[in-house]
Design a protein around this motif. Structure first.
Motif, PDB file in Angstrom:
ATOM      1  N   ASN A 134       0.629  -1.223   0.125  1.00 17.11           N
ATOM      2  CA  ASN A 134       0.015  -0.016   0.034  1.00 17.11           C
ATOM      3  C   ASN A 134       0.936   1.102  -0.166  1.00 17.11           C
ATOM      4  N   ALA A 209     -14.447  -5.087  -3.809  1.00  9.51           N
ATOM      5  CA  ALA A 209     -13.580  -4.791  -2.651  1.00  9.51           C
ATOM      6  C   ALA A 209     -14.069  -4.933  -1.098  1.00  9.51           C
ATOM      7  N   GLN A 214      -9.822   1.694   4.419  1.00  6.30           N
ATOM      8  CA  GLN A 214      -9.092   2.021   3.247  1.00  6.30           C
ATOM      9  C   GLN A 214     -10.197   2.477   1.993  1.00  6.30           C
ATOM     10  N   LYS A 215     -11.141   1.466   1.842  1.00 12.32           N
ATOM     11  CA  LYS A 215     -12.141   1.819   0.594  1.00 12.32           C
ATOM     12  C   LYS A 215     -13.186   2.777   0.978  1.00 12.32           C
ATOM     13  N   LEU A 284     -13.773   1.449  -8.519  1.00 12.70           N
ATOM     14  CA  LEU A 284     -12.860   1.464  -7.376  1.00 12.70           C
ATOM     15  C   LEU A 284     -12.812   2.899  -6.668  1.00 12.70           C
ATOM     16  N   THR A 286     -11.783   4.492  -3.371  1.00  6.67           N
ATOM     17  CA  THR A 286     -10.931   4.254  -2.547  1.00  6.67           C
ATOM     18  C   THR A 286     -10.187   5.527  -1.980  1.00  6.67           C
ATOM     19  N   GLU A 289      -4.243   3.068  -2.434  1.00  5.72           N
ATOM     20  CA  GLU A 289      -4.042   1.844  -2.924  1.00  5.72           C
ATOM     21  C   GLU A 289      -2.355   1.659  -2.921  1.00  5.72           C
ATOM     22  N   PRO A 292      -4.184  -1.850  -7.374  1.00  6.89           N
ATOM     23  CA  PRO A 292      -5.258  -2.466  -7.219  1.00  6.89           C
ATOM     24  C   PRO A 292      -5.806  -3.541  -8.229  1.00  6.89           C
ATOM     25  N   VAL A 313      -3.593   3.668  -8.167  1.00  8.29           N
ATOM     26  CA  VAL A 313      -4.862   3.860  -9.194  1.00  8.29           C
ATOM     27  C   VAL A 313      -4.328   4.581 -10.458  1.00  8.29           C
TER      28      VAL A 313
END
Length: 391
Positions: A134, A209, A214-215, A284, A286, A289, A292, A313
């Motif tokens: 990450n 996900a 995090q998301k 996604l 988020t 990331e 991803p 991303v």
């Protein structure tokens, strides 16, 4: 390269010469993206037979035993260690190392890479590798100091993207042994994507996900509410397990926004490729990331990929060429991108086709495994310094 953790005895050296090199992958049992990468690497080692692997998972409160059992039934060697206390994690992993006697211990993700490498040092594993998954983790001053201390005793530090590599270098990891190896996916499950014409697919949205801090499911739900006010009501399927508190918060917000007839919470889904290949859009949303996987899988499935403009991303999505990038925590920006794809099919077809082409060439599992195994080969051969240009 760092000095090996210990000098091998003659008996150990003979034993190592008579067998395949052993690689132990240590990672969270939370079945995150890091877990998936570790599992895929173990599968690759088993198929290629150049390395003898073992997967060790650190148990989490939400670890699903059924998923562990599925790995075992597949023939993947898996062991578990406790996760309730760091000292318990380290002690149990030391015992596994002393029994398995790995040549390389690969510690994946924060904070597992700390406890994994401590165990490797205590068990006198010859070589250690740190893989960071990450671009943003909870590094306190103390844990940063630990990470840098361990880095001097580690053979290689791998970021799962160029963005993550740069974060590691900014923290002070050694340039000579810090590199990027992009995550990859199995493309075979998406081979049938060409049979699903994009315009004939369900004009709906998939976000695969786990529910975690995090998301950013919140921004997606608010974007769907904005679309609804504009007269668009696409179906939304949220695939993924994760933390109950995060999932419950998303359920509550969906109800408050009046989206219960549009949004479906699928939990862990056994056929994400099939789900993606029958829908037009993957999202996604988020906060940050590494690389991803879910977005790359969406591209491989022939979906239009829409992601938050965030490290990791941004490496995958080249805006308006193979997908669309939207502003962080900006529901209006996400709603605009979704509306564009839903109302301009010519754009959707173009973006989806380019995304699939990129996924099939740049982010394959075979490429990722080959690069890791090249790295491991250099480490075991004692190459000093590592030739990062060949990895």
């Amino acid at each position: 390269m760092s000095t090996p953790s210990h000098a091998s005895t003659p008996t150990e050296s003979t034993d190592r010469a008579l067998r395949r090199p052993r690689v132990l992958h240590f990672v969270t049992g939370g079945f995150s993206g890091a877990t998936q990468v570790a599992v895929d690497l173990v599968r690759g080692h088993l198929a290629g037979q150049s390395f003898e692997p073992l997967l060790v998972l650190r148990r989490k409160p939400h670890t699903e035993q059924a998923r562990v059992d599925a790995l075992l039934s597949e023939g993947i060697p898996v062991e578990m260690v406790a996760g309730w206390a760091h000292i318990a994690t380290v002690r149990q992993l030391v015992k596994i190392c002393e029994r398995f006697r790995p040549d390389i211990l690969v510690a994946h993700g924060f904070s597992e890479h700390l406890w994994g490498r401590y165990a490797g040092l205590l068990a006198k594993v010859p070589h250690l590798v740190h893989v960071e998954h990450n671009s943003r983790e909870r590094y306190t001053w103390s844990r940063t100091r630990q990470m840098l201390w361990l880095s001097r005793r580690t053979d290689a530090i791998v970021g799962c993207s160029e963005g993550v590599k740069q974060v590691l270098l900014d923290k002070g990891t050694p340039v000579a042994k810090t590199l990027a190896i992009s995550n990859g996916i199995r493309t075979a499950p998406f081979a049938a994507a060409v049979q699903h014409s994009w315009r004939e697919r369900i004009p709906g949205i998939i976000m695969a996900a786990r529910f975690a801090r995090q998301k950013d499911h919140t921004t997606l739900l608010r974007a769907i509410a904005l679309l609804r006010s504009r007269g668009h009501r696409p179906s939304v399927k949220l695939a993924g397990a994760g933390k109950a508190s995060a999932r419950n918060a998303a359920h509550k917000l969906s109800a408050e926004l009046g989206l219960t007839d549009q949004v479906e919470f699928l939990g862990h889904h056994k056929d994400v490729p099939g789900l993606l290949m029958t829908h037009q859009i993957c999202v996604l949303s988020t906060h940050y990331e590494g690389m991803p996987l879910s977005l790359i899988e969406g591209m491989a499935a022939g979906c239009v990929a829409i992601g938050t403009r965030a490290p990791g991303v941004q490496e995958v999505i080249d805006h308006d060429r193979n997908g669309l990038l939207v502003a962080h925590e900006d529901a209006a920006s996400l709603a605009d991108a979704l509306e564009r794809v839903l109302t301009r099919p010519e754009d959707g077809e173009r973006l989806a086709a380019q995304g699939r082409a990129d996924a099939d060439t740049l982010y394959t599992l075979e490429r990722m495994i080959a690069r890791y195994e090249t790295l491991f080969g250099q480490i075991i051969a004692g190459d000093e310094p590592l030739d990062l240009s060949r990895i």
